[in-house]
Design a protein around this motif. Structure first.
Motif, short mmCIF file in Angstrom:
data_model
loop_
_atom_site.label_atom_id
_atom_site.label_comp_id
_atom_site.label_asym_id
_atom_site.label_seq_id
_atom_site.Cartn_x
_atom_site.Cartn_y
_atom_site.Cartn_z
N ASP A 159 1.43 -1.12 -0.13
CA ASP A 159 -0.11 -0.06 -0.52
C ASP A 159 1.06 1.04 -0.03
O ASP A 159 -0.02 2.37 0.25
N MET B 78 1.15 1.15 -6.93
CA MET B 78 1.22 2.17 -7.76
C MET B 78 0.59 2.34 -8.89
O MET B 78 0.21 0.74 -9.00
N GLN B 79 -0.54 3.16 -9.73
CA GLN B 79 -0.42 2.52 -11.12
C GLN B 79 0.92 2.92 -12.00
O GLN B 79 1.58 3.97 -11.29
N LYS C 115 0.10 3.52 -3.14
CA LYS C 115 -1.75 3.41 -3.52
C LYS C 115 -2.57 4.60 -3.30
O LYS C 115 -1.55 5.92 -3.18
N ASP C 116 -2.92 4.62 -5.09
CA ASP C 116 -3.08 6.19 -5.01
C ASP C 116 -2.41 7.00 -5.60
O ASP C 116 -2.53 7.89 -6.19
N LYS C 117 -1.62 6.67 -6.51
CA LYS C 117 0.16 6.99 -6.94
C LYS C 117 0.56 6.43 -7.93
O LYS C 117 -0.10 4.92 -8.07
N THR C 118 0.00 6.90 -9.32
CA THR C 118 1.10 7.21 -10.59
C THR C 118 2.79 7.42 -10.40
O THR C 118 3.25 8.30 -10.61
N TYR D 79 -0.05 13.97 -14.56
CA TYR D 79 0.36 12.93 -14.14
C TYR D 79 0.47 11.48 -13.50
O TYR D 79 0.14 10.77 -13.52
N ASP E 264 2.78 11.26 -10.52
CA ASP E 264 3.51 11.62 -9.13
C ASP E 264 5.40 10.95 -8.95
O ASP E 264 6.03 12.11 -7.69
#
Ligand code: AN0
Ligand code: CP
Length: 315
Positions: free
Chosen positions: A32, A63-64, A35-38, A102, A104
């Motif tokens: 995690d 990550m994405q 999480k919610d990071k690209t 777009y 992080d």
């Protein structure tokens, strides 16, 4: 950690290696952390290992990931005040700032042109992204360095060494194409801060830049260099002195099983890959018991995951 573009960014090497090995033993321990990071990866040059291992590392951290081949017609302008009436469609000032909207964390692969030494060694692309991106920058191999590879190399040596301070030889080997000095430069830079005895061996004319070789033992005789070696790390590079040139392709420098066993101390064979079989190293080595190149490639994931985790902590 803010950026990761050279050994200077690894202020605690032992800690980073320990983190990578901890992650290797338990890959989803920090699932995690991102999480919610690209993660956005820009490839100005092709890659197999770096691309897949860095994507996997980011995915393991939750990550994405977005990867972009930036080598097909996406030409950037770097000059301050340029009148952009020629080929470049976009200035790095906008490009780096836009990618930061777009992603992080931004990873960049950018090879040297091998024509203009000063330009390559100024690290124009990576430095411009560091300056104009608001997201941290991770080098996926730049003009003069390949730190994620070198960290994986440090981890691999740590895993396979049989003595506290092994002898490690970096050997030039022949190749058909003119290749960057990034991998050997970086390897030297990292070996200097690792607990190893380093010897570099190359034919005359292939000396690496002084900024890397300062204080490093250079031996022009490959056989002498190999004496007592526990690890032989092979790599081709083009000349720094006669910049980007291939000065020789002498097959006498090819790494053989005989050299590893009879010249060296039954040395482990390392190479960052991709490798040209029977040019850089003979089949018998890659297919035999001394080669650890696949373990090295495996460790690329854990090296990247440790680095990305530390960069995430700094966001
Ligand atoms: C590249 C180089 O020598 O830098 C990438 C190695 C990781 N090698 C080739 O493109 C063959
Ligand atoms: N060793 C390495 O960086 O390989 P790739 O060029 O395939 O990423």
């Amino acid at each position: 950690m803010k950026n990761f573009t050279s050994a200077k960014d690894a202020s605690d090497l032992a800690g980073l290696v320990q983190l990578a090995r901890e992650i290797k033993a338990d890959p989803f321990k920090y699932r995690d952390a991102g999480k919610d990071k690209t993660m956005g990866l820009l490839f100005f040059n092709p890659s197999l290992r770096t691309r897949l291992s860095t994507e996997k590392a980011a995915l393991n951290l939750g990550m994405q990931v977005i990867s972009m081949n930036a080598d097909q017609g996406w030409t950037l302008e770097f000059e301050e005040g340029a009148i952009m009436n020629a080929g470049s469609a976009e200035h790095v000032k906008e490009a780096a700032a836009v990618v930061s909207q777009y992603a992080d964390i931004i990873g960049i692969r950018t090879f040297p042109g091998l024509k203009d030494r000063e330009k390559d060694y100024s690290e124009q692309v990576i430095e411009a992204f560091k300056r104009y991106a608001s997201a941290p920058i991770i080098s996926l191999e730049s003009a003069t360095r390949h730190p994620l590879q070198s960290l994986a190399d440090v981890i691999t040596i740590e895993e396979f060494k049989k003595k506290d301070r092994p002898k490690v030889v970096l050997s030039w080997a022949p190749h058909v194409r003119a290749l960057p000095q990034a991998v050997p430069n970086s390897f030297v830079e990292w070996m200097k801060i690792a607990n190893v005895d380093l010897v570099v061996t190359n034919p005359e004319g292939y000396e690496l830049a002084d900024e890397f070789m300062e204080g490093v033992h250079l031996e022009y005789d490959q056989k002498k260099a190999f004496e007592g070696a526990d690890f032989v790390y092979a790599k081709n590079w083009s000349s720094y002195r006669e910049y980007g040139q291939i000065l020789n392709q002498d097959p006498a420098w090819t790494i053989t099983q005989d050299k590893l066993v009879n010249w060296a101390n039954d040395a482990r064979f390392m190479h960052c890959l991709p490798v040209r079989r029977n040019v850089v190293v003979e089949d018998a080595v890659l297919d035999g018991p001394n080669s650890i190149v696949i373990s090295q490639a495996n460790n690329r994931t854990w090296a990247a995951q440790a680095v990305v985790k530390q960069v995430l902590e700094g966001l």
